[in-house]
Design an enzyme around this catalytic site. Structure first.
Site, mmCIF file in Angstrom:
data_model
loop_
_atom_site.group_PDB
_atom_site.id
_atom_site.type_symbol
_atom_site.label_atom_id
_atom_site.label_comp_id
_atom_site.label_asym_id
_atom_site.label_seq_id
_atom_site.Cartn_x
_atom_site.Cartn_y
_atom_site.Cartn_z
ATOM 1 N N ASN A 1 0.865 -1.183 0.000
ATOM 2 C CA ASN A 1 0.000 0.000 0.000
ATOM 3 C C ASN A 1 0.904 1.236 0.000
ATOM 4 O O ASN A 1 1.485 1.590 1.021
ATOM 5 C CB ASN A 1 -0.881 -0.040 1.259
ATOM 6 C CG ASN A 1 -1.824 1.142 1.344
ATOM 7 O OD1 ASN A 1 -1.789 2.048 0.509
ATOM 8 N ND2 ASN A 1 -2.661 1.147 2.363
ATOM 9 N N LYS B 1 3.397 0.858 3.027
ATOM 10 C CA LYS B 1 3.032 -0.126 4.051
ATOM 11 C C LYS B 1 3.018 -1.494 3.388
ATOM 12 O O LYS B 1 2.638 -1.607 2.214
ATOM 13 C CB LYS B 1 1.627 0.157 4.584
ATOM 14 C CG LYS B 1 1.568 1.319 5.545
ATOM 15 C CD LYS B 1 0.200 1.332 6.217
ATOM 16 C CE LYS B 1 -0.362 2.724 6.229
ATOM 17 N NZ LYS B 1 -1.764 2.875 6.337
ATOM 18 N N ARG C 1 -2.760 -2.200 -3.248
ATOM 19 C CA ARG C 1 -3.947 -1.378 -3.008
ATOM 20 C C ARG C 1 -3.882 -0.178 -3.948
ATOM 21 O O ARG C 1 -2.905 0.577 -3.949
ATOM 22 C CB ARG C 1 -3.962 -0.881 -1.560
ATOM 23 C CG ARG C 1 -5.153 0.012 -1.327
ATOM 24 C CD ARG C 1 -4.936 0.907 -0.156
ATOM 25 N NE ARG C 1 -6.094 1.752 0.034
ATOM 26 C CZ ARG C 1 -6.053 2.926 0.642
ATOM 27 N NH1 ARG C 1 -4.930 3.397 1.107
ATOM 28 N NH2 ARG C 1 -7.145 3.634 0.781
ATOM 29 N N HIS D 1 -12.903 3.245 0.371
ATOM 30 C CA HIS D 1 -12.931 2.233 1.454
ATOM 31 C C HIS D 1 -13.662 0.957 1.013
ATOM 32 O O HIS D 1 -14.155 0.209 1.858
ATOM 33 C CB HIS D 1 -13.644 2.769 2.722
ATOM 34 C CG HIS D 1 -12.960 3.912 3.390
ATOM 35 N ND1 HIS D 1 -13.645 5.001 3.880
ATOM 36 C CD2 HIS D 1 -11.657 4.133 3.672
ATOM 37 C CE1 HIS D 1 -12.795 5.864 4.420
ATOM 38 N NE2 HIS D 1 -11.581 5.361 4.308
ATOM 39 N N HIS E 1 -17.567 2.907 8.298
ATOM 40 C CA HIS E 1 -16.104 2.858 8.405
ATOM 41 C C HIS E 1 -15.678 4.200 8.981
ATOM 42 O O HIS E 1 -15.621 5.214 8.280
ATOM 43 C CB HIS E 1 -15.491 2.623 7.011
ATOM 44 C CG HIS E 1 -13.996 2.597 6.997
ATOM 45 N ND1 HIS E 1 -13.259 1.455 6.761
ATOM 46 C CD2 HIS E 1 -13.079 3.584 7.214
ATOM 47 C CE1 HIS E 1 -11.968 1.740 6.837
ATOM 48 N NE2 HIS E 1 -11.836 3.041 7.099
ATOM 49 N N GLY F 1 -12.826 6.022 10.599
ATOM 50 C CA GLY F 1 -11.413 6.183 10.960
ATOM 51 C C GLY F 1 -11.097 7.655 10.845
ATOM 52 O O GLY F 1 -11.984 8.503 10.983
ATOM 53 N N ASN F 2 -9.843 7.966 10.571
ATOM 54 C CA ASN F 2 -9.495 9.361 10.323
ATOM 55 C C ASN F 2 -10.252 9.838 9.083
ATOM 56 O O ASN F 2 -10.869 10.896 9.073
ATOM 57 C CB ASN F 2 -7.979 9.470 10.159
ATOM 58 C CG ASN F 2 -7.529 10.891 10.235
ATOM 59 O OD1 ASN F 2 -8.161 11.716 10.903
ATOM 60 N ND2 ASN F 2 -6.474 11.207 9.532
ATOM 61 N N GLY F 3 -10.223 9.024 8.034
ATOM 62 C CA GLY F 3 -11.176 9.186 6.935
ATOM 63 C C GLY F 3 -12.384 8.325 7.277
ATOM 64 O O GLY F 3 -12.224 7.305 7.939
ATOM 65 N N ARG G 1 -11.233 16.397 7.498
ATOM 66 C CA ARG G 1 -12.056 16.780 6.333
ATOM 67 C C ARG G 1 -13.441 17.216 6.786
ATOM 68 O O ARG G 1 -14.020 16.612 7.690
ATOM 69 C CB ARG G 1 -12.192 15.604 5.362
ATOM 70 C CG ARG G 1 -10.892 15.174 4.728
ATOM 71 C CD ARG G 1 -11.130 14.106 3.673
ATOM 72 N NE ARG G 1 -9.907 13.376 3.426
ATOM 73 C CZ ARG G 1 -9.797 12.054 3.435
ATOM 74 N NH1 ARG G 1 -10.866 11.293 3.656
ATOM 75 N NH2 ARG G 1 -8.645 11.468 3.206
ATOM 76 N N ASP H 1 -7.677 13.689 16.471
ATOM 77 C CA ASP H 1 -7.771 12.357 17.081
ATOM 78 C C ASP H 1 -8.931 12.328 18.066
ATOM 79 O O ASP H 1 -8.971 13.109 19.018
ATOM 80 C CB ASP H 1 -6.455 12.021 17.778
ATOM 81 C CG ASP H 1 -6.387 10.543 18.148
ATOM 82 O OD1 ASP H 1 -7.360 10.035 18.740
ATOM 83 O OD2 ASP H 1 -5.372 9.917 17.818
ATOM 84 N N LEU I 1 -11.958 4.437 14.939
ATOM 85 C CA LEU I 1 -12.954 4.972 15.867
ATOM 86 C C LEU I 1 -14.130 4.004 16.021
ATOM 87 O O LEU I 1 -14.577 3.741 17.147
ATOM 88 C CB LEU I 1 -13.440 6.313 15.298
ATOM 89 C CG LEU I 1 -14.477 7.065 16.074
ATOM 90 C CD1 LEU I 1 -13.883 7.649 17.333
ATOM 91 C CD2 LEU I 1 -15.060 8.178 15.204
ATOM 92 N N GLU J 1 -8.192 -4.779 5.632
ATOM 93 C CA GLU J 1 -8.108 -4.549 4.191
ATOM 94 C C GLU J 1 -6.983 -5.374 3.571
ATOM 95 O O GLU J 1 -7.109 -5.858 2.448
ATOM 96 C CB GLU J 1 -7.908 -3.049 3.922
ATOM 97 C CG GLU J 1 -9.181 -2.255 4.197
ATOM 98 C CD GLU J 1 -8.945 -0.776 4.444
ATOM 99 O OE1 GLU J 1 -8.372 -0.436 5.499
ATOM 100 O OE2 GLU J 1 -9.335 0.041 3.595
HETATM 101 P P1 AMP Z 1 -7.904 4.858 11.333
HETATM 102 O O1 AMP Z 1 -7.866 5.918 10.293
HETATM 103 O O2 AMP Z 1 -8.839 3.733 11.019
HETATM 104 O O3 AMP Z 1 -6.548 4.393 11.763
HETATM 105 O O4 AMP Z 1 -8.555 5.556 12.632
HETATM 106 C C1 AMP Z 1 -7.874 6.585 13.294
HETATM 107 C C2 AMP Z 1 -8.768 7.220 14.342
HETATM 108 O O5 AMP Z 1 -9.345 6.193 15.188
HETATM 109 C C3 AMP Z 1 -7.951 8.095 15.272
HETATM 110 O O6 AMP Z 1 -8.055 9.422 14.883
HETATM 111 C C4 AMP Z 1 -8.573 7.894 16.623
HETATM 112 O O7 AMP Z 1 -9.393 8.984 16.893
HETATM 113 C C5 AMP Z 1 -9.435 6.663 16.525
HETATM 114 N N1 AMP Z 1 -8.918 5.623 17.422
HETATM 115 C C6 AMP Z 1 -7.922 4.749 17.180
HETATM 116 N N2 AMP Z 1 -7.724 3.967 18.265
HETATM 117 C C7 AMP Z 1 -8.589 4.375 19.221
HETATM 118 C C8 AMP Z 1 -8.880 3.970 20.547
HETATM 119 N N3 AMP Z 1 -8.205 2.984 21.131
HETATM 120 N N4 AMP Z 1 -9.867 4.621 21.197
HETATM 121 C C9 AMP Z 1 -10.567 5.606 20.604
HETATM 122 N N5 AMP Z 1 -10.343 6.046 19.365
HETATM 123 C C10 AMP Z 1 -9.375 5.436 18.665
#
Ligand code: AMP
Length: 396
Positions: free
Chosen positions: A7, A14, A91, A180, A208, A210-212, A241, A283, A332, A384
């Site tokens: 990736n 990665k 990817r 995604h 989904h 996450g950050n995105g 975003r 975060d 998240l 993924e």
């Molecule tokens: P990702 O892009 O899927 O890696 O998700 C990243 C986001 O997930 C981060 O900005 C965190 O806010 C949230 N996150 C990751 N681990 C935790 C955790 N243990 N508890 C709460 N939020 C988390």
């Protein structure tokens, strides 16, 4: 079989080496700061946890070479030689309308990926560089492209067309593509398995987060709508975003702030979302902690976030005329029980009921709805890389 999953980002790479028989990750890692000072590989394998290997990585070919050297290294390695790698899965972020499935990579496929560079200028060129680097160092290996957009190619026209002059679709293919896809596909399949139901006979909404972040309506195993659009900027509020906003805001802010439209879009991508709203962090851990400390803006940020996600779930329930399961995944979605509970609280009218103890579980795959709930709710760890390895295996 051993599948190497790659990736590539603009300055990162990665990888995971996956044994397809038992789905074990033999080794994984991240090359970062490629082309800059301080480049390194962070490597994890059996008995080796996040070993940092500092090395000058001028480009992605150097990064792939370091990964291959490390995988076959006498001390750190997990394979004897590159002959043990059966194929490489890449990817690829954007496949446009060209790819509804994963494909074996050849010159024509590489050209078609390049044609999508306009649609994903930050990602596709980097993905292509990764393919070229692997081709240079492993010319005989079969390679497969797995697209983030492919899963969503089943969306009907009414879901992917924007209310714009049709000529923009004709001329430039301006439409919803969604992202995604690998995650939405993996997680919806797992949800059906956990529910003991047939995927072909299920209405699932995958969040989904996450950050995105993107939401996807999966009907009978197929994506029928998703929140991200032509680019990953559309949809729910994300880490940095904005998600969907009134498009007129772009010109309004450009005039007020004396900046260009592209500078406003950069603000929408990098300085908005929960970072911009809270003024604290992108975060969610920091924002949740601030809310628990009594920070009002942090509370408002999380309220706005959960509200927007709930609105998408509501609209996709209408789009599918029902919902059997809601699934939370990604950083998240997998880890923040407060956000899951808040989002679910909007659906008591559907008879959705959360099991509070199950919602606190740290397991990877958990049904968090109660026995009486009329809608199943799961949190499922996305994977993924495993999905890319499986797609690669299927094609070779
Ligand atoms: P990702 O892009 O899927 O890696 O998700 C990243 C986001 O997930 C981060 O900005 C965190 O806010 C949230 N996150 C990751 N681990 C935790 C955790 N243990 N508890 C709460 N939020 C988390």
């Amino acid at each position: 079989m051993k599948i190497l999953v790659i990736n590539c980002g603009s300055s990162s790479l990665k990888f995971q080496l996956i044994n397809s028989e038992d789905e074990n990750v033999l080794a994984k890692g991240l090359c970062e700061r490629i082309g800059a000072e301080g480049s390194r590989l962070i490597y994890t394998a059996k008995d080796i946890n996040k070993k940092e290997i500092d090395k000058e990585l001028k480009d992605h070919t150097d990064a792939v070479a370091l990964v291959l050297d490390t995988l076959t290294d006498k001390e750190l390695g997990v394979i004897d030689s590159l002959n043990d790698v059966d194929a490489v899965g890449h990817r690829i972020v954007h496949g446009g309308e060209n790819f509804a499935h994963s494909v074996l990579i050849d010159e024509n496929v590489m050209k078609a990926i390049e044609e999508c560079n306009d649609l994903a200028p930050l990602h596709n060129p980097a993905n292509l560089i990764g393919i070229k680097a692997c081709k240079e160092l492993m010319p005989d290996k079969k390679m497969v492209a797995v697209f983030d957009t492919a899963f969503h190619q089943t969306m009907p026209e009414k879901a992917y067309m924007y209310g714009l002059p049709y000529e923009y679709y004709d001329k430039y293919k301006v439409r919803r593509y969604g992202f995604h896809g690998t995650s939405h596909s993996f997680v919806s399949e797992r949800a059906a398995e956990l529910a003991g139901r047939d995927l072909e006979d299920m209405k699932t909404i995958v969040c989904h987060l996450g950050n995105g972040a993107s939401i996807c309506a999966v009907e009978n195993g197929k994506s029928v709508d998703t929140s991200m659009g032509l680019t990953p900027l559309e949809g729910v509020i994300m880490g940095t975003r904005s998600g969907s906003i009134d498009p007129a805001i772009i010109e309004f802010l450009a005039n007020k702030e004396h900046i260009s439209a592209s500078e406003v879009v950069s603000v929408l991508n990098k300085k908005s979302g929960v970072l911009g709203l809270s003024g604290i962090s992108s975060d969610f851990r920091d924002i949740t902690a601030a809310m628990l400390d009594g920070d009002e803006r942090a509370k408002m940020t999380l309220d706005a976030y959960c509200y927007v996600v709930a609105k998408y779930i509501g609209s996709y329930t209408a789009a599918m005329n029902g919902v059997d399961a809601i699934v939370f995944t990604a950083g998240l979605g997998e880890n923040n029980s407060y956000v899951r509970e808040q989002i679910c609280s909007y659906f008591t009218f559907l008879g959705l009921e959360i099991d509070e103890d199950a919602n606190q579980s740290r397991e990877d795959e958990v049904k968090i709805s109660s026995e009486n709930s009329k809608v199943l709710v799961f949190k499922i760890a996305t994977n993924e890389e495993l999905k890319i390895a499986k797609e690669t295996l299927a094609l070779i």
